[in-house]
Design a protein around this motif. Structure first.
Motif, PDB file in Angstrom:
ATOM      1  N   THR A  85       0.812  -1.209   0.000  1.00 11.50           N
ATOM      2  CA  THR A  85       0.000   0.000   0.000  1.00 11.50           C
ATOM      3  C   THR A  85       0.849   1.263   0.000  1.00 11.50           C
ATOM      4  O   THR A  85       0.490   2.262  -0.611  1.00 11.50           O
ATOM      5  CB  THR A  85      -0.907   0.001   1.258  1.00 11.50           C
ATOM      6  N   PHE A  86       1.970   1.215   0.706  1.00 10.78           N
ATOM      7  CA  PHE A  86       2.870   2.364   0.737  1.00 10.78           C
ATOM      8  C   PHE A  86       4.303   1.874   0.882  1.00 10.78           C
ATOM      9  O   PHE A  86       4.548   0.748   1.301  1.00 10.78           O
ATOM     10  CB  PHE A  86       2.501   3.356   1.853  1.00 10.78           C
ATOM     11  N   ALA A  87       5.228   2.743   0.490  1.00 10.38           N
ATOM     12  CA  ALA A  87       6.646   2.393   0.555  1.00 10.38           C
ATOM     13  C   ALA A  87       7.451   3.622   0.932  1.00 10.38           C
ATOM     14  O   ALA A  87       7.196   4.708   0.428  1.00 10.38           O
ATOM     15  CB  ALA A  87       7.114   1.865  -0.797  1.00 10.38           C
ATOM     16  N   THR A  88       8.390   3.430   1.828  1.00  9.62           N
ATOM     17  CA  THR A  88       9.331   4.492   2.145  1.00  9.62           C
ATOM     18  C   THR A  88      10.627   4.199   1.398  1.00  9.62           C
ATOM     19  O   THR A  88      10.903   3.058   1.035  1.00  9.62           O
ATOM     20  CB  THR A  88       9.592   4.578   3.663  1.00  9.62           C
ATOM     21  N   VAL A  89      11.381   5.263   1.161  1.00 13.75           N
ATOM     22  CA  VAL A  89      12.587   5.124   0.348  1.00 13.75           C
ATOM     23  C   VAL A  89      13.788   5.703   1.074  1.00 13.75           C
ATOM     24  O   VAL A  89      13.746   6.849   1.538  1.00 13.75           O
ATOM     25  CB  VAL A  89      12.414   5.833  -1.012  1.00 13.75           C
ATOM     26  N   SER A  90      14.838   4.912   1.146  1.00 12.32           N
ATOM     27  CA  SER A  90      16.130   5.336   1.658  1.00 12.32           C
ATOM     28  C   SER A  90      16.035   5.782   3.106  1.00 12.32           C
ATOM     29  O   SER A  90      15.224   5.274   3.871  1.00 12.32           O
ATOM     30  CB  SER A  90      16.712   6.422   0.760  1.00 12.32           C
ATOM     31  N   SER A  91      16.911   6.685   3.493  1.00  9.50           N
ATOM     32  CA  SER A  91      16.916   7.193   4.866  1.00  9.50           C
ATOM     33  C   SER A  91      17.359   8.646   4.850  1.00  9.50           C
ATOM     34  O   SER A  91      17.924   9.120   3.857  1.00  9.50           O
ATOM     35  CB  SER A  91      17.878   6.385   5.741  1.00  9.50           C
ATOM     36  N   ASP A  92      17.132   9.317   5.943  1.00  4.11           N
ATOM     37  CA  ASP A  92      17.520  10.722   6.005  1.00  4.11           C
ATOM     38  C   ASP A  92      19.021  10.890   5.803  1.00  4.11           C
ATOM     39  O   ASP A  92      19.462  11.785   5.080  1.00  4.11           O
ATOM     40  CB  ASP A  92      17.056  11.365   7.305  1.00  4.11           C
ATOM     41  N   LEU A  93      19.820  10.014   6.381  1.00  6.26           N
ATOM     42  CA  LEU A  93      21.270  10.116   6.225  1.00  6.26           C
ATOM     43  C   LEU A  93      21.687   9.926   4.765  1.00  6.26           C
ATOM     44  O   LEU A  93      22.495  10.694   4.237  1.00  6.26           O
ATOM     45  CB  LEU A  93      21.993   9.099   7.111  1.00  6.26           C
ATOM     46  N   THR A  94      21.108   8.947   4.115  1.00  8.67           N
ATOM     47  CA  THR A  94      21.439   8.715   2.705  1.00  8.67           C
ATOM     48  C   THR A  94      21.049   9.909   1.851  1.00  8.67           C
ATOM     49  O   THR A  94      21.817  10.355   0.998  1.00  8.67           O
ATOM     50  CB  THR A  94      20.744   7.443   2.186  1.00  8.67           C
ATOM     51  N   HIS A  95      19.869  10.458   2.097  1.00  3.13           N
ATOM     52  CA  HIS A  95      19.434  11.627   1.330  1.00  3.13           C
ATOM     53  C   HIS A  95      20.349  12.822   1.566  1.00  3.13           C
ATOM     54  O   HIS A  95      20.696  13.541   0.620  1.00  3.13           O
ATOM     55  CB  HIS A  95      17.982  11.994   1.678  1.00  3.13           C
ATOM     56  N   LEU A  96      20.741  13.031   2.805  1.00  2.00           N
ATOM     57  CA  LEU A  96      21.646  14.140   3.111  1.00  2.00           C
ATOM     58  C   LEU A  96      23.001  13.950   2.433  1.00  2.00           C
ATOM     59  O   LEU A  96      23.568  14.904   1.889  1.00  2.00           O
ATOM     60  CB  LEU A  96      21.826  14.290   4.620  1.00  2.00           C
TER      61      LEU A  96
END
Length: 114
Positions: A85-96
């Motif tokens: 139904t939903f999916a989260t992607v990566s992490s805050d550290l990876t995005h930063l």
């Protein structure tokens, strides 16, 4: 969160909890709980994929959402296409790290961060 062997074994009871809106799979911990040596161990891929089907279908039968964390957008698209139904992607550290690298590359006038 469904990320342990106990969570997986009790997913039907968890999904039947009154007032629960959804469940969420922590894939790294779940893969290790299923016997993986690491969070990406391919040796347990079949067991892991079967576990995801169980969680997804059990949640759907209970009328609640089933979510899963993903390392990247392509993996999230795959899981959504499978019926999550939903999916989260990566992490805050990876995005930063990624955006910081992008800014550094732009400042240096290159295509890659160093």
């Amino acid at each position: 969160m469904i990320e342990t062997a106990d969570g997986l074994a009790n997913v039907a009871e968890i999904c039947a909890t009154d007032g629960l809106d959804g469940v969420y799979v922590g894939p790294s911990d779940l893969r290790i709980a299923l016997g993986g040596a690491t969070s990406t161990d391919p040796a347990v891929a079949d067991r892991f994929e079967a576990a995801l089907v169980t969680v997804r279908e059990t949640a759907a039968a209970a009328g609640i959402a089933a979510g899963i964390h993903n390392a990247d957008g392509a993996s999230a698209a795959r899981r959504l296409a499978e019926g999550f139904t939903f999916a989260t992607v990566s992490s805050d550290l990876t995005h930063l790290e990624q955006i910081a690298g992008s800014h550094l590359a732009a400042a240096r006038g290159t295509d890659e961060a160093r």
